[in-house]
Motif scaffolding. Structure first.
Motif, PDB file in Angstrom:
ATOM      1  N   ASN A  90      25.889  46.963  87.501  1.00 39.45           N
ATOM      2  CA  ASN A  90      26.879  47.905  86.955  1.00 39.45           C
ATOM      3  C   ASN A  90      26.359  49.331  86.821  1.00 39.45           C
ATOM      4  O   ASN A  90      26.906  50.125  86.075  1.00 39.45           O
ATOM      5  CB  ASN A  90      27.416  47.428  85.598  1.00 39.45           C
ATOM      6  CG  ASN A  90      28.328  46.240  85.758  1.00 39.45           C
ATOM      7  OD1 ASN A  90      28.999  46.081  86.768  1.00 39.45           O
ATOM      8  ND2 ASN A  90      28.349  45.390  84.744  1.00 39.45           N
ATOM      9  N   ARG A  91      25.276  49.672  87.480  1.00 43.60           N
ATOM     10  CA  ARG A  91      24.722  51.017  87.390  1.00 43.60           C
ATOM     11  C   ARG A  91      24.923  51.811  88.666  1.00 43.60           C
ATOM     12  O   ARG A  91      24.929  53.025  88.640  1.00 43.60           O
ATOM     13  CB  ARG A  91      23.222  50.950  87.108  1.00 43.60           C
ATOM     14  CG  ARG A  91      22.885  50.398  85.768  1.00 43.60           C
ATOM     15  CD  ARG A  91      21.394  50.485  85.562  1.00 43.60           C
ATOM     16  NE  ARG A  91      21.003  49.692  84.421  1.00 43.60           N
ATOM     17  CZ  ARG A  91      19.774  49.546  84.037  1.00 43.60           C
ATOM     18  NH1 ARG A  91      18.796  50.104  84.723  1.00 43.60           N
ATOM     19  NH2 ARG A  91      19.492  48.824  82.988  1.00 43.60           N
ATOM     20  N   ARG A  92      25.022  51.119  89.782  1.00 47.81           N
ATOM     21  CA  ARG A  92      25.076  51.815  91.063  1.00 47.81           C
ATOM     22  C   ARG A  92      26.337  51.462  91.821  1.00 47.81           C
ATOM     23  O   ARG A  92      26.941  50.427  91.611  1.00 47.81           O
ATOM     24  CB  ARG A  92      23.873  51.421  91.922  1.00 47.81           C
ATOM     25  CG  ARG A  92      22.546  51.748  91.309  1.00 47.81           C
ATOM     26  CD  ARG A  92      21.427  51.316  92.211  1.00 47.81           C
ATOM     27  NE  ARG A  92      21.352  49.854  92.214  1.00 47.81           N
ATOM     28  CZ  ARG A  92      20.601  49.158  93.034  1.00 47.81           C
ATOM     29  NH1 ARG A  92      19.867  49.776  93.939  1.00 47.81           N
ATOM     30  NH2 ARG A  92      20.560  47.856  92.993  1.00 47.81           N
ATOM     31  N   THR A  93      26.655  52.342  92.718  1.00 45.52           N
ATOM     32  CA  THR A  93      27.752  52.102  93.645  1.00 45.52           C
ATOM     33  C   THR A  93      27.161  51.697  94.979  1.00 45.52           C
ATOM     34  O   THR A  93      26.219  52.313  95.471  1.00 45.52           O
ATOM     35  CB  THR A  93      28.597  53.385  93.814  1.00 45.52           C
ATOM     36  OG1 THR A  93      29.137  53.731  92.546  1.00 45.52           O
ATOM     37  CG2 THR A  93      29.725  53.167  94.793  1.00 45.52           C
ATOM     38  N   VAL A  94      27.710  50.639  95.548  1.00 44.21           N
ATOM     39  CA  VAL A  94      27.294  50.175  96.865  1.00 44.21           C
ATOM     40  C   VAL A  94      28.342  50.636  97.863  1.00 44.21           C
ATOM     41  O   VAL A  94      29.539  50.475  97.644  1.00 44.21           O
ATOM     42  CB  VAL A  94      27.177  48.632  96.903  1.00 44.21           C
ATOM     43  CG1 VAL A  94      26.851  48.142  98.309  1.00 44.21           C
ATOM     44  CG2 VAL A  94      26.149  48.151  95.905  1.00 44.21           C
ATOM     45  N   ILE A  95      27.898  51.241  98.947  1.00 44.63           N
ATOM     46  CA  ILE A  95      28.799  51.647 100.032  1.00 44.63           C
ATOM     47  C   ILE A  95      28.874  50.482 101.003  1.00 44.63           C
ATOM     48  O   ILE A  95      27.867  50.088 101.594  1.00 44.63           O
ATOM     49  CB  ILE A  95      28.279  52.919 100.754  1.00 44.63           C
ATOM     50  CG1 ILE A  95      28.102  54.074  99.770  1.00 44.63           C
ATOM     51  CG2 ILE A  95      29.204  53.284 101.907  1.00 44.63           C
ATOM     52  CD1 ILE A  95      29.374  54.539  99.102  1.00 44.63           C
ATOM     53  N   HIS A  96      30.064  49.913 101.156  1.00 43.55           N
ATOM     54  CA  HIS A  96      30.283  48.777 102.057  1.00 43.55           C
ATOM     55  C   HIS A  96      31.091  49.269 103.258  1.00 43.55           C
ATOM     56  O   HIS A  96      32.275  49.553 103.143  1.00 43.55           O
ATOM     57  CB  HIS A  96      31.027  47.666 101.316  1.00 43.55           C
ATOM     58  CG  HIS A  96      31.401  46.515 102.190  1.00 43.55           C
ATOM     59  ND1 HIS A  96      32.597  45.854 102.061  1.00 43.55           N
ATOM     60  CD2 HIS A  96      30.738  45.900 103.204  1.00 43.55           C
ATOM     61  CE1 HIS A  96      32.663  44.888 102.960  1.00 43.55           C
ATOM     62  NE2 HIS A  96      31.548  44.906 103.667  1.00 43.55           N
ATOM     63  N   ILE A  97      30.446  49.398 104.401  1.00 43.16           N
ATOM     64  CA  ILE A  97      31.115  49.838 105.630  1.00 43.16           C
ATOM     65  C   ILE A  97      31.869  48.638 106.192  1.00 43.16           C
ATOM     66  O   ILE A  97      31.270  47.613 106.507  1.00 43.16           O
ATOM     67  CB  ILE A  97      30.105  50.382 106.670  1.00 43.16           C
ATOM     68  CG1 ILE A  97      29.186  51.447 106.055  1.00 43.16           C
ATOM     69  CG2 ILE A  97      30.836  50.897 107.902  1.00 43.16           C
ATOM     70  CD1 ILE A  97      29.881  52.688 105.572  1.00 43.16           C
ATOM     71  N   VAL A  98      33.180  48.782 106.313  1.00 42.54           N
ATOM     72  CA  VAL A  98      34.032  47.671 106.726  1.00 42.54           C
ATOM     73  C   VAL A  98      34.355  47.733 108.221  1.00 42.54           C
ATOM     74  O   VAL A  98      34.287  46.713 108.915  1.00 42.54           O
ATOM     75  CB  VAL A  98      35.337  47.642 105.906  1.00 42.54           C
ATOM     76  CG1 VAL A  98      36.228  46.485 106.329  1.00 42.54           C
ATOM     77  CG2 VAL A  98      35.037  47.567 104.413  1.00 42.54           C
ATOM     78  N   ALA A  99      34.718  48.914 108.732  1.00 40.03           N
ATOM     79  CA  ALA A  99      35.103  49.019 110.147  1.00 40.03           C
ATOM     80  C   ALA A  99      34.925  50.452 110.634  1.00 40.03           C
ATOM     81  O   ALA A  99      35.069  51.404 109.863  1.00 40.03           O
ATOM     82  CB  ALA A  99      36.546  48.580 110.346  1.00 40.03           C
ATOM     83  N   ILE A 100      34.661  50.582 111.915  1.00 43.73           N
ATOM     84  CA  ILE A 100      34.566  51.881 112.581  1.00 43.73           C
ATOM     85  C   ILE A 100      35.379  51.760 113.862  1.00 43.73           C
ATOM     86  O   ILE A 100      35.187  50.812 114.626  1.00 43.73           O
ATOM     87  CB  ILE A 100      33.109  52.243 112.938  1.00 43.73           C
ATOM     88  CG1 ILE A 100      32.234  52.253 111.686  1.00 43.73           C
ATOM     89  CG2 ILE A 100      33.048  53.581 113.661  1.00 43.73           C
ATOM     90  CD1 ILE A 100      30.746  52.355 111.963  1.00 43.73           C
ATOM     91  N   GLY A 101      36.291  52.687 114.071  1.00 43.79           N
ATOM     92  CA  GLY A 101      37.074  52.591 115.298  1.00 43.79           C
ATOM     93  C   GLY A 101      38.140  53.657 115.410  1.00 43.79           C
ATOM     94  O   GLY A 101      38.225  54.577 114.585  1.00 43.79           O
TER      95      GLY A 101
END
Length: 174
Positions: A90-101
């Motif tokens: 609960n301290r950090r934000t995770v960047i989750h890359i879902v799709a590129i296109g």
């Protein structure tokens, strides 16, 4: 510790590396990689997504990219769809890359929805009238002498003549 030293953890959906490889040029791949780096470092933050044609992507964000020529001619035509998730601590934000296109045809959004298990449900209200009409059969009895197929013909077949058939000829008595 300055702002550039802080980096959010990053996660990639399965298939994102294939998305990167599928980009048309090395320039596109480099642009996408630099943009992901800026997302991780907090220099860039994408626009929130809304419901896109029945695909629930409201917890996702998007950033645009494209070559200088593409931007000049038609605007950014490529997207990165990602989520900002809270880490278990609960301290950090995770960047989750879902799709590129590509944005064209909503491809990148459909890919993201599929990877998140959120495929759209078909909107039957738009097609119900057409499919219902297609299932109806004529209640009018065919005219005498009508073709057994109800007058329909295959594409490319000759158009039947509209002229009435000649009456049978009678032989004159001898």
């Amino acid at each position: 510790m300055n702002q550039q030293d802080r980096q959010a953890p990053v996660a990639y959906s399965p298939g994102v590396m294939d998305d990167l490889k599928a980009l048309p040029t090395n320039q596109h791949r480099n642009l996408a990689i630099f943009l992901i780096r800026d997302l991780i470092r907090g220099r860039e933050r994408g626009e929130e997504l809304r419901d896109r044609s029945g695909m629930d992507l409201q917890d996702c964000r998007r950033v645009y990219f494209g070559t200088a020529e593409e931007l000049r001619l038609r605007g950014a035509s490529w997207r990165i769809v990602y989520q900002e998730l809270t880490a278990p601590d609960n301290r950090r934000t995770v960047i989750h890359i879902v799709a590129i296109g590509p944005r064209a045809g909503m491809v990148v959004y459909e890919t993201a929805a599929q990877r998140l298990g959120r495929l759209p449900t078909p909107d039957l209200s738009r097609t119900h009238g057409r499919s219902h009409a297609a299932q109806l059969r004529s209640t009018i009895a065919p005219a005498q002498g009508a073709s057994p197929d109800g007058g329909w013909r295959q594409a490319g077949s000759p158009v039947p003549s509209r002229r009435a058939p000649d009456p049978p000829r009678r032989r004159r008595g001898r």
